[in-house]
Design an enzyme around this catalytic site. Structure first.
Site, PDB file in Angstrom:
ATOM      1  N   ASN A 160      63.023  49.596  -6.785  1.00 55.43           N
ATOM      2  CA  ASN A 160      63.714  49.095  -7.969  1.00 55.43           C
ATOM      3  C   ASN A 160      62.841  49.204  -9.220  1.00 55.43           C
ATOM      4  O   ASN A 160      61.620  49.316  -9.137  1.00 55.43           O
ATOM      5  CB  ASN A 160      64.137  47.642  -7.762  1.00 55.43           C
ATOM      6  CG  ASN A 160      62.967  46.749  -7.395  1.00 55.43           C
ATOM      7  OD1 ASN A 160      62.569  46.724  -6.236  1.00 55.43           O
ATOM      8  ND2 ASN A 160      62.403  46.037  -8.359  1.00 55.43           N
ATOM      9  N   ARG A 214      70.837  47.996   0.339  1.00 52.42           N
ATOM     10  CA  ARG A 214      70.554  46.581   0.092  1.00 52.42           C
ATOM     11  C   ARG A 214      71.612  45.934  -0.801  1.00 52.42           C
ATOM     12  O   ARG A 214      71.838  44.716  -0.738  1.00 52.42           O
ATOM     13  CB  ARG A 214      69.168  46.479  -0.544  1.00 52.42           C
ATOM     14  CG  ARG A 214      68.662  45.081  -0.797  1.00 52.42           C
ATOM     15  CD  ARG A 214      67.180  45.145  -1.145  1.00 52.42           C
ATOM     16  NE  ARG A 214      66.684  43.865  -1.641  1.00 52.42           N
ATOM     17  CZ  ARG A 214      65.404  43.586  -1.801  1.00 52.42           C
ATOM     18  NH1 ARG A 214      64.488  44.492  -1.505  1.00 52.42           N
ATOM     19  NH2 ARG A 214      65.022  42.409  -2.272  1.00 52.42           N
ATOM     20  N   ASP A 257      67.195  43.413  -7.947  1.00 54.09           N
ATOM     21  CA  ASP A 257      66.161  43.761  -6.966  1.00 54.09           C
ATOM     22  C   ASP A 257      66.744  44.531  -5.776  1.00 54.09           C
ATOM     23  O   ASP A 257      66.278  44.400  -4.654  1.00 54.09           O
ATOM     24  CB  ASP A 257      65.452  42.489  -6.489  1.00 54.09           C
ATOM     25  CG  ASP A 257      64.103  42.766  -5.851  1.00 54.09           C
ATOM     26  OD1 ASP A 257      63.583  43.887  -5.989  1.00 54.09           O
ATOM     27  OD2 ASP A 257      63.563  41.850  -5.199  1.00 54.09           O
ATOM     28  N   ASP A 286      66.443  47.468  -4.387  1.00 54.69           N
ATOM     29  CA  ASP A 286      65.769  48.741  -4.161  1.00 54.69           C
ATOM     30  C   ASP A 286      66.479  49.535  -3.060  1.00 54.69           C
ATOM     31  O   ASP A 286      67.231  48.982  -2.255  1.00 54.69           O
ATOM     32  CB  ASP A 286      64.301  48.517  -3.798  1.00 54.69           C
ATOM     33  CG  ASP A 286      64.129  47.708  -2.523  1.00 54.69           C
ATOM     34  OD1 ASP A 286      64.447  48.243  -1.445  1.00 54.69           O
ATOM     35  OD2 ASP A 286      63.670  46.563  -2.603  1.00 54.69           O
TER      36      ASP A 286
END
Length: 238
Positions: free
Chosen positions: A10, A80, A53, A55
């Site tokens: 990220n 994710r 966040d 990533d």
């Protein structure tokens, strides 16, 4: 194909994008590289201008599947950000995106696979599904050519509340040091083993689920006692 595929992390600061306008290429992406020259052949960005966040270092899986009556060489990945993706691994063409758990940061994709993002952190607080840990992470999924199913270790229906704090980009980048700006106020549902030692049903659960990559349909789900950081493996046995 003589290609190697890499997932990219990220951007930073992690939770406030005010100081890094634009898509922040090539963060939160999968990139295809020629291993002999290092030349970039194609890329696909899962979460442009990420502020959650999310990533993209989850494990991509290569397979040959039938889609719309045509054999396709594909790259499959459970991201994710809570979405399962199927891409053409020869050229990066977007084929399919399907949420595999509760997702509210996006409400669709255009023909080229660009997400229509609908949420950002706010001073008042923004409830975001999935949570900061993500709906899955670096631990391996698997694909069985025999069953034609993709298996995902899942943090299902988890959430975070992101509150943008004043001066969130006040901490400058220093090489070799953690770089997230000032931490936001972030509420996370507890894990079993935390101080409360409980997780309410509405705070999410752990599961292994099987997804049909041709349709994005969930075929089955096995709920566990809680979330896991362990991967799964497909074998040739029944």
């Amino acid at each position: 194909m003589n290609l190697t595929y890499w997932g990219v992390g990220n951007p930073g600061p992690d939770w406030n994008g005010d100081g890094r306008p634009g898509d922040n290429l090539y963060t939160d992406s999968v990139i295809a590289l020629d291993p002999d020259t290092g030349k970039l052949k194609w890329h696909y960005q899962f979460t442009p201008h990420d502020e959650f966040d999310y990533d993209a270092t989850q494990i991509p899986v290569l397979g040959d599947i039938q889609m719309n009556g045509q054999s396709r060489k594909v790259l499959m990945t459970a991201n994710r950000n809570g979405v399962f993706y199927v891409l053409d691994r020869t050229n990066g063409q977007f084929l399919k995106a399907t949420p595999f758990t509760k997702v509210n940061w996006v409400n669709g994709w255009d023909a080229k696979g660009r997400p229509n993002r609908v949420l950002s952190p706010t001073p008042e607080g923004t409830l975001v599904y999935p949570n900061n840990q993500g709906a899955t992470n670096w631990y391996s999924p698997s694909f069985s050519p025999r069953t034609g199913l993709f298996y995902i270790p899942t943090w299902a229906d988890t959430y975070s509340v992101y509150r943008k704090t004043p001066g969130a980009n006040a901490v400058p980048f220093t090489e070799g040091q953690f770089f997230a700006g000032t931490f936001p106020t972030m509420a996370l549902p507890p894990m079993v083993g935390a101080a409360t030692n409980t997780r309410l049903p509405q705070e999410g659960y752990g599961s292994i689920q099987a997804v049909d990559p041709k349709t994005g349909e969930r075929r089955w789900e096995f709920r566990m006692s809680d979330v896991t950081d362990s991967g799964v493996l497909s074998t040739a046995t029944y």
